[in-house]
Scaffold this active site. Structure first.
Site, PDB file in Angstrom:
ATOM      1  N   LYS A 136      48.178  39.764  36.976  1.00  0.00           N
ATOM      2  CA  LYS A 136      47.200  40.643  37.626  1.00  0.00           C
ATOM      3  C   LYS A 136      47.145  40.387  39.123  1.00  0.00           C
ATOM      4  CE  LYS A 136      42.809  40.213  38.572  1.00  0.00           C
ATOM      5  NZ  LYS A 136      41.363  39.934  38.510  1.00  0.00           N
ATOM      6  N   GLU A 177      45.753  46.433  40.104  1.00  0.00           N
ATOM      7  CA  GLU A 177      44.290  46.579  40.233  1.00  0.00           C
ATOM      8  C   GLU A 177      43.859  46.919  41.661  1.00  0.00           C
ATOM      9  OE1 GLU A 177      41.965  43.076  39.258  1.00  0.00           O
ATOM     10  OE2 GLU A 177      40.098  44.195  39.355  1.00  0.00           O
ATOM     11  N   LYS A 219      44.577  49.048  36.478  1.00  0.00           N
ATOM     12  CA  LYS A 219      43.199  48.539  36.322  1.00  0.00           C
ATOM     13  C   LYS A 219      42.361  49.048  37.497  1.00  0.00           C
ATOM     14  CE  LYS A 219      40.537  44.253  35.962  1.00  0.00           C
ATOM     15  NZ  LYS A 219      40.455  42.940  35.333  1.00  0.00           N
TER      16      LYS A 219
HETATM   17  P1  13P Z   1      34.852  42.568  36.831  1.00  0.00           P
HETATM   18  O1  13P Z   1      34.961  43.259  35.504  1.00  0.00           O
HETATM   19  O2  13P Z   1      33.759  41.551  36.896  1.00  0.00           O
HETATM   20  O3  13P Z   1      34.851  43.525  37.979  1.00  0.00           O
HETATM   21  O4  13P Z   1      36.160  41.721  37.002  1.00  0.00           O
HETATM   22  C1  13P Z   1      37.366  42.308  36.730  1.00  0.00           C
HETATM   23  C2  13P Z   1      38.407  41.603  37.477  1.00  0.00           C
HETATM   24  O5  13P Z   1      39.372  41.180  36.916  1.00  0.00           O
HETATM   25  C3  13P Z   1      38.258  41.432  38.929  1.00  0.00           C
HETATM   26  O6  13P Z   1      39.490  41.179  39.482  1.00  0.00           O
END
Ligand code: 13P
Length: 345
Positions: A136, A177, A219
């Site tokens: 990620k 993400e 994401k």
């Molecule tokens: P949150 O669901 O708390 O936003 O965290 C997701 C995440 O992986 C942040 O990088």
């Protein structure tokens, strides 16, 4: 690159009605959350908390993958079993956060660029050896007067794409993400437009770098009213704006979209995800990609508060964690409601 293995892993991450659990808070972020809950900010407290999460019975019925942090992927249960083995035994795919955080973006006051590309190929190989099968990288986009800038969007989209292709080269499925932060007073429509612009550039860069879309997971944030906006959109309005935005910019080749929660309450995150899935179900159609979750706070927050660092609270914290995970399984089916909260509590 083994394209077949990447595609299979990507599909497995969003299979069934399950999702992902993000438990990859960096040490400073984890410590900040611990401090608020009165928990000591030590390596051992972080290890004990992650052990609590990973040994929650039934978690594997709700999550397909867990995202770990560098410290956590190397840790073990008290009895010596590695955290990676606990996950594998529960049928959960181990993942790893590989960015090293967001820094100020030069020339762009108030904006961030995520760092971590230097030496990334070797780190990814190490994580693969440790058992990770996905990774990620989080980019952070701020909305404010005149922001996000084009420069910030392009720099972060480019870094995400370079990260994604490096992951695929070593056999890790990239979770891409780009997070448009919730802070601000913008309307739902303004935030939908910004989210769409960011995602459009992310996919342009993924194409430019040659990422295999079938072997990745997106994401994103949901399109929401800004936290300080006087008019807060309903779950149905959020669902409509988010789905319309995604339909315009996320290719159908991407197997799954697993939302971050971004600071929404657990209940709101579940209700909004459920509303999205229900829209398709109610019309007898299916979205081109799985609409799943990859929450950290929206799954973990009650558990941290209940645990408060005390062994005696361990089981109650695990129940709270499982409850939120089950609510999100219901949300994937479009079946989450107040009754789900009551029934699973
Ligand atoms: P949150 O669901 O708390 O936003 O965290 C997701 C995440 O992986 C942040 O990088």
């Amino acid at each position: 690159m083994n394209a077949q293995a990447l595609m299979e892993t990507a599909r497995a991450l969003v299979a069934g009605d399950k999702g992902l659990l993000a438990m990859d808070e960096s040490n400073p972020t984890c410590d900040r959350r611990f401090a608020r809950a009165g928990i000591p900010q030590t390596v051992e407290a972080r290890r004990a908390y992650r052990e609590l999460i990973l040994t929650t019975g039934g978690l594997g019925d709700c999550i397909n993958g867990a995202i770990l942090y560098d410290e956590t992927i190397r840790q073990h249960k008290k009895d010596g079993t590695s955290f990676v083995k606990i996950l594998l035994d529960a049928g959960v795919i181990p993942g790893i956060k590989v960015d090293i955080g967001a820094q100020d973006l030069a020339g762009h006051p108030g904006e961030k660029i995520t760092e971590g590309l230097d030496g990334l190929r070797d780190r990814l190989k190490d994580y693969f050896q440790m058992g990770a099968r996905f990774a990620k990288w989080r980019a952070v986009i701020t909305m404010a007067d005149g922001l996000p800038s084009w420069g910030c969007i392009e720099a972060n989209a480019h870094a995400l794409a370079r990260y994604a292709v490096l992951c695929q080269e070593v056999g890790l499925v990239p979770i891409v993400e780009p997070e448009v932060l919730m802070d601000g007073d913008q309307s739902l429509e303004q935030r939908r437009v910004a989210t769409e612009r960011v995602l459009q550039r992310v996919f342009a860069q993924l194409h430019a770098q040659g990422a295999m879309l079938e072997g990745m997971i997106l994401k994103p944030n949901m399109a929401l009213s800004g936290l300080a906006c006087a008019t807060q959109a309903s779950a149905d309005e959020v669902a409509e704006a988010t789905v319309n935005c995604l339909l315009r910019v996320v290719p159908a080749a991407v197997p799954g979209i697993a939302f971050l929660s971004g600071g929404q309450s657990g209940e709101l995150a579940s209700a909004r995800l459920s509303a999205m899935n229900l829209r398709f179900k109610a019309s007898g159609s299916r979205p081109p990609w799985a609409l799943a979750f990859s929450f950290a706070r929206a799954i973990q927050q009650p558990a941290i508060e209940i645990w408060a660092g005390k062994e005696a609270n361990r089981e109650a914290a695990q129940q709270a964690l499982l409850h939120r995970a089950r609510c999100n399984v219901a949300a994937r089916r479009g079946e989450y409601s107040a009754a789900t909260e009551a029934a699973a509590a």
